[in-house]
Design an enzyme around this catalytic site. Sequence first.
Site, PDB file in Angstrom:
ATOM      1  N   LYS A  49       0.835  -1.211   0.000  1.00 42.89           N
ATOM      2  CA  LYS A  49       0.000   0.000   0.000  1.00 42.89           C
ATOM      3  C   LYS A  49       0.865   1.255   0.000  1.00 42.89           C
ATOM      4  O   LYS A  49       0.656   2.160  -0.812  1.00 42.89           O
ATOM      5  CB  LYS A  49      -0.899   0.002   1.232  1.00 42.89           C
ATOM      6  CG  LYS A  49      -1.500   1.356   1.528  1.00 42.89           C
ATOM      7  CD  LYS A  49      -2.033   1.408   2.945  1.00 42.89           C
ATOM      8  CE  LYS A  49      -2.314   2.805   3.413  1.00 42.89           C
ATOM      9  NZ  LYS A  49      -1.223   3.524   4.008  1.00 42.89           N
ATOM     10  N   ASN A  50       1.836   1.314   0.890  1.00 40.57           N
ATOM     11  CA  ASN A  50       2.598   2.563   1.029  1.00 40.57           C
ATOM     12  C   ASN A  50       3.488   2.850  -0.180  1.00 40.57           C
ATOM     13  O   ASN A  50       3.862   4.002  -0.405  1.00 40.57           O
ATOM     14  CB  ASN A  50       3.415   2.560   2.328  1.00 40.57           C
ATOM     15  CG  ASN A  50       2.529   2.788   3.544  1.00 40.57           C
ATOM     16  OD1 ASN A  50       1.368   3.158   3.410  1.00 40.57           O
ATOM     17  ND2 ASN A  50       3.069   2.553   4.729  1.00 40.57           N
ATOM     18  N   CYS A  73      -4.763   8.245   9.037  1.00 39.67           N
ATOM     19  CA  CYS A  73      -4.972   7.772  10.408  1.00 39.67           C
ATOM     20  C   CYS A  73      -4.606   8.857  11.406  1.00 39.67           C
ATOM     21  O   CYS A  73      -3.645   9.587  11.220  1.00 39.67           O
ATOM     22  CB  CYS A  73      -4.114   6.538  10.673  1.00 39.67           C
ATOM     23  SG  CYS A  73      -4.645   5.095   9.745  1.00 39.67           S
ATOM     24  N   ARG A  76       0.846  15.236  12.767  1.00 37.28           N
ATOM     25  CA  ARG A  76       1.524  14.745  11.556  1.00 37.28           C
ATOM     26  C   ARG A  76       1.950  15.936  10.709  1.00 37.28           C
ATOM     27  O   ARG A  76       1.380  16.212   9.650  1.00 37.28           O
ATOM     28  CB  ARG A  76       0.613  13.777  10.773  1.00 37.28           C
ATOM     29  CG  ARG A  76       0.239  12.560  11.583  1.00 37.28           C
ATOM     30  CD  ARG A  76      -0.487  11.499  10.791  1.00 37.28           C
ATOM     31  NE  ARG A  76       0.407  10.706   9.958  1.00 37.28           N
ATOM     32  CZ  ARG A  76       0.053   9.576   9.337  1.00 37.28           C
ATOM     33  NH1 ARG A  76      -1.169   9.115   9.452  1.00 37.28           N
ATOM     34  NH2 ARG A  76       0.918   8.909   8.596  1.00 37.28           N
ATOM     35  N   PRO A  77       2.972  16.680  11.181  1.00 31.22           N
ATOM     36  CA  PRO A  77       3.398  17.879  10.448  1.00 31.22           C
ATOM     37  C   PRO A  77       4.005  17.526   9.093  1.00 31.22           C
ATOM     38  O   PRO A  77       4.435  16.392   8.868  1.00 31.22           O
ATOM     39  CB  PRO A  77       4.462  18.485  11.371  1.00 31.22           C
ATOM     40  CG  PRO A  77       4.941  17.368  12.235  1.00 31.22           C
ATOM     41  CD  PRO A  77       3.807  16.398  12.346  1.00 31.22           C
ATOM     42  N   GLN A 131       8.948  19.164   6.929  1.00 30.26           N
ATOM     43  CA  GLN A 131      10.136  18.703   6.195  1.00 30.26           C
ATOM     44  C   GLN A 131       9.872  18.613   4.684  1.00 30.26           C
ATOM     45  O   GLN A 131      10.771  18.816   3.880  1.00 30.26           O
ATOM     46  CB  GLN A 131      10.613  17.341   6.722  1.00 30.26           C
ATOM     47  CG  GLN A 131      11.065  17.363   8.176  1.00 30.26           C
ATOM     48  CD  GLN A 131      12.181  18.367   8.417  1.00 30.26           C
ATOM     49  OE1 GLN A 131      13.243  18.315   7.791  1.00 30.26           O
ATOM     50  NE2 GLN A 131      11.944  19.303   9.326  1.00 30.26           N
ATOM     51  N   ASP A 153       4.231   0.498  12.128  1.00 30.78           N
ATOM     52  CA  ASP A 153       2.997  -0.027  11.546  1.00 30.78           C
ATOM     53  C   ASP A 153       2.745  -1.495  11.914  1.00 30.78           C
ATOM     54  O   ASP A 153       1.704  -2.052  11.535  1.00 30.78           O
ATOM     55  CB  ASP A 153       3.023   0.125  10.007  1.00 30.78           C
ATOM     56  CG  ASP A 153       2.788   1.569   9.585  1.00 30.78           C
ATOM     57  OD1 ASP A 153       2.554   2.426  10.463  1.00 30.78           O
ATOM     58  OD2 ASP A 153       2.838   1.846   8.368  1.00 30.78           O
ATOM     59  N   ILE A 180       7.609   6.839  17.065  1.00 29.81           N
ATOM     60  CA  ILE A 180       7.214   7.598  15.860  1.00 29.81           C
ATOM     61  C   ILE A 180       5.890   8.358  16.073  1.00 29.81           C
ATOM     62  O   ILE A 180       5.820   9.555  15.804  1.00 29.81           O
ATOM     63  CB  ILE A 180       7.059   6.666  14.634  1.00 29.81           C
ATOM     64  CG1 ILE A 180       8.194   5.649  14.547  1.00 29.81           C
ATOM     65  CG2 ILE A 180       6.879   7.481  13.344  1.00 29.81           C
ATOM     66  CD1 ILE A 180       9.463   6.079  13.914  1.00 29.81           C
ATOM     67  N   ARG A 205      -8.913   0.645   3.974  1.00 30.10           N
ATOM     68  CA  ARG A 205      -7.980   1.567   3.310  1.00 30.10           C
ATOM     69  C   ARG A 205      -6.686   0.854   2.943  1.00 30.10           C
ATOM     70  O   ARG A 205      -6.021   1.237   1.976  1.00 30.10           O
ATOM     71  CB  ARG A 205      -7.634   2.729   4.260  1.00 30.10           C
ATOM     72  CG  ARG A 205      -8.660   3.834   4.280  1.00 30.10           C
ATOM     73  CD  ARG A 205      -8.115   5.046   5.012  1.00 30.10           C
ATOM     74  NE  ARG A 205      -6.727   5.224   4.689  1.00 30.10           N
ATOM     75  CZ  ARG A 205      -5.743   5.391   5.582  1.00 30.10           C
ATOM     76  NH1 ARG A 205      -5.997   5.430   6.860  1.00 30.10           N
ATOM     77  NH2 ARG A 205      -4.496   5.529   5.187  1.00 30.10           N
TER      78      ARG A 205
HETATM   79  C1  UD1 Z   1       4.656   6.768   6.564  1.00 29.18           C
HETATM   80  C2  UD1 Z   1       3.656   5.640   6.385  1.00 29.18           C
HETATM   81  C3  UD1 Z   1       3.017   5.272   7.723  1.00 29.18           C
HETATM   82  C4  UD1 Z   1       4.111   4.963   8.749  1.00 29.18           C
HETATM   83  C5  UD1 Z   1       5.139   6.078   8.804  1.00 29.18           C
HETATM   84  C6  UD1 Z   1       6.336   5.725   9.692  1.00 29.18           C
HETATM   85  C7  UD1 Z   1       2.899   6.047   4.137  1.00 29.18           C
HETATM   86  C8  UD1 Z   1       1.778   6.476   3.242  1.00 29.18           C
HETATM   87  N1  UD1 Z   1       2.643   6.075   5.437  1.00 29.18           N
HETATM   88  O1  UD1 Z   1       3.908   7.887   7.058  1.00 29.18           O
HETATM   89  O2  UD1 Z   1       2.187   4.146   7.524  1.00 29.18           O
HETATM   90  O3  UD1 Z   1       3.509   4.808  10.021  1.00 29.18           O
HETATM   91  O4  UD1 Z   1       5.657   6.363   7.496  1.00 29.18           O
HETATM   92  O5  UD1 Z   1       6.943   4.553   9.245  1.00 29.18           O
HETATM   93  O6  UD1 Z   1       3.957   5.646   3.671  1.00 29.18           O
HETATM   94  N2  UD1 Z   1       7.525  14.316  10.715  1.00 29.18           N
HETATM   95  C9  UD1 Z   1       7.779  15.634  10.967  1.00 29.18           C
HETATM   96  N3  UD1 Z   1       7.777  16.514   9.904  1.00 29.18           N
HETATM   97  C10 UD1 Z   1       7.529  16.117   8.631  1.00 29.18           C
HETATM   98  C11 UD1 Z   1       7.267  14.768   8.389  1.00 29.18           C
HETATM   99  C12 UD1 Z   1       7.270  13.880   9.449  1.00 29.18           C
HETATM  100  O7  UD1 Z   1       8.004  16.033  12.113  1.00 29.18           O
HETATM  101  O8  UD1 Z   1       7.537  16.967   7.722  1.00 29.18           O
HETATM  102  C13 UD1 Z   1       7.548  13.334  11.826  1.00 29.18           C
HETATM  103  C14 UD1 Z   1       6.186  12.661  12.062  1.00 29.18           C
HETATM  104  O9  UD1 Z   1       5.365  13.448  12.931  1.00 29.18           O
HETATM  105  C15 UD1 Z   1       6.615  11.338  12.668  1.00 29.18           C
HETATM  106  C16 UD1 Z   1       7.939  11.033  11.983  1.00 29.18           C
HETATM  107  O10 UD1 Z   1       8.403  12.277  11.460  1.00 29.18           O
HETATM  108  O11 UD1 Z   1       6.821  11.461  14.047  1.00 29.18           O
HETATM  109  C17 UD1 Z   1       7.885  10.031  10.872  1.00 29.18           C
HETATM  110  O12 UD1 Z   1       6.867  10.409   9.947  1.00 29.18           O
HETATM  111  P1  UD1 Z   1       6.904   9.990   8.413  1.00 29.18           P
HETATM  112  O13 UD1 Z   1       7.993   8.983   8.202  1.00 29.18           O
HETATM  113  O14 UD1 Z   1       6.924  11.224   7.589  1.00 29.18           O
HETATM  114  O15 UD1 Z   1       5.505   9.291   8.242  1.00 29.18           O
HETATM  115  P2  UD1 Z   1       4.547   9.328   6.987  1.00 29.18           P
HETATM  116  O16 UD1 Z   1       5.326   9.457   5.741  1.00 29.18           O
HETATM  117  O17 UD1 Z   1       3.428  10.295   7.239  1.00 29.18           O
END
Ligand code: UD1
Length: 420
Positions: free
Chosen positions: A22-23, A117, A122-123, A126, A306, A328, A398
């Site tokens: 999925k991801n 979810c 979920r900022p 970055q 996950d 995370i 989903r």
């Molecule tokens: C992806 C996965 C999700 C998984 C997660 C961590 C997809 C569609 N989803 O989510 O299933 O749980 O990776 O393996 O692939 N963060 C920031 N700033 C940013 C981006 C992230 O602070 O701009 C933080 C988040 O709050 C979190 C951490 O970084 O604590 C990791 O997030 P991230 O790896 O970006 O998760 P997703 O890509 O949203």
Amino acid sequence: MEKLVVTGPTQLKGEVTISGAKNAAVALLPATLLIDGVCTIENLPHISDIEISCTILEKLGAKITWNDKHCITIDTRNITTTKAPLDLTSKFRASYYIIGSMLGRKGEIEVGMPGGCKLGARPIDQHIKGFEALGATVTVEKGKIYGKAKKLKGTSIYMDIVSVGATINVMLAAVLAKGTTTIDNAAKEPHIVDVANFLNTMGADIRGAGTDVIKINGVEKLHGNATYSVVPDQIEAGTFMLAAVATRGDLTLKNCITKHLESITAKIIEVGGNVEDYGDSIRVWCNKRPNKANIKTLPYPGFPTDLQPQMGVVLSLANGTSVINESIWESRFQYTDELNKMGAKITAQGKTAFFEGVKKLYGAPVYSTDLRAGAALVIAGTAAQGETDIYNLQHIDRGYEDIEGKFRKIGANIKRVTEE
Ligand code: UD1
């Protein structure tokens, strides 16, 4: 309202074929927006996030032909608008990949804030930092994100946090940029490698995906004209591996890449389960009560967040007290309230939860609080004594293809029921 009714206990036994990830798929589809051509994607999981992604692409002007329920041919030569439908993009997280792709292809995008979810804050700072470094202007206003750029220019970007989404999104934006982009402190998840492989197949020049430094040499154009098969789903495979342990069953999973499963295999062996690794398939079985173990979730190759709820079911039933540290997502322990309704003894405090193992779980009405929590409840219901009714199936649908069909095939007594 639909619910899953699971009557246990059942020892799961047999074979499961793992679907495409999925991801990875939710990133490959928006990545097609970078292609001035036609391509075919195979091994797509048949899940609601993919259906929505396809509808969004069609609204942007892409032409999609479904060859069968796991394979599409997509023509992205004629992208007619840079406004993505707000109602659809806010339905799931990965809609943010449209930003990177459209900034690269069209230099403009308007999109809704991503949904997905509710796992805590979920900022996307970055992602935005990366786009701005490449020369784009990004504004977030009233639930919408606007991005604009003349021609993106390659640069060096250091990620302050290891982020899967930001790594992929900046990689997408950099593919058609002028010059070379380097992403330092990149995430290394298998789906990042999959997106890079897909783009390279279509004519991109990306090196180092799967390590923490990714180099993207910008190219003029992606040609398409190729077929790509989505990588097998690491998380779905891990879900069934942990289901085998929780139910003291014996499962063989086909169509997986066992290298991606090493952190899960290690923990399964630590709790007393058995694993036979065949490279593209894996057998997991367990014939005793699991031992306690401690887990800390980490970016790949660490133990994936996950799979934390599914592992939580195993530890709920283990001999002794286990500790899970979630590094995370701050709200990932919502599922523990549901497991406690089934007789588990879990105390969650902030990012740590203590699992005092019980001998049995008992069926109860429970609510899926997010996608992976839902999968954990299906495992718990299969292991538990009596009937478990699982609500809020939209989360599970989903991300898991035909979850009840796959569980039924390996012996679970599970059915989907529509309630008035
Ligand atoms: C992806 C996965 C999700 C998984 C997660 C961590 C997809 C569609 N989803 O989510 O299933 O749980 O990776 O393996 O692939 N963060 C920031 N700033 C940013 C981006 C992230 O602070 O701009 C933080 C988040 O709050 C979190 C951490 O970084 O604590 C990791 O997030 P991230 O790896 O970006 O998760 P997703 O890509 O949203």
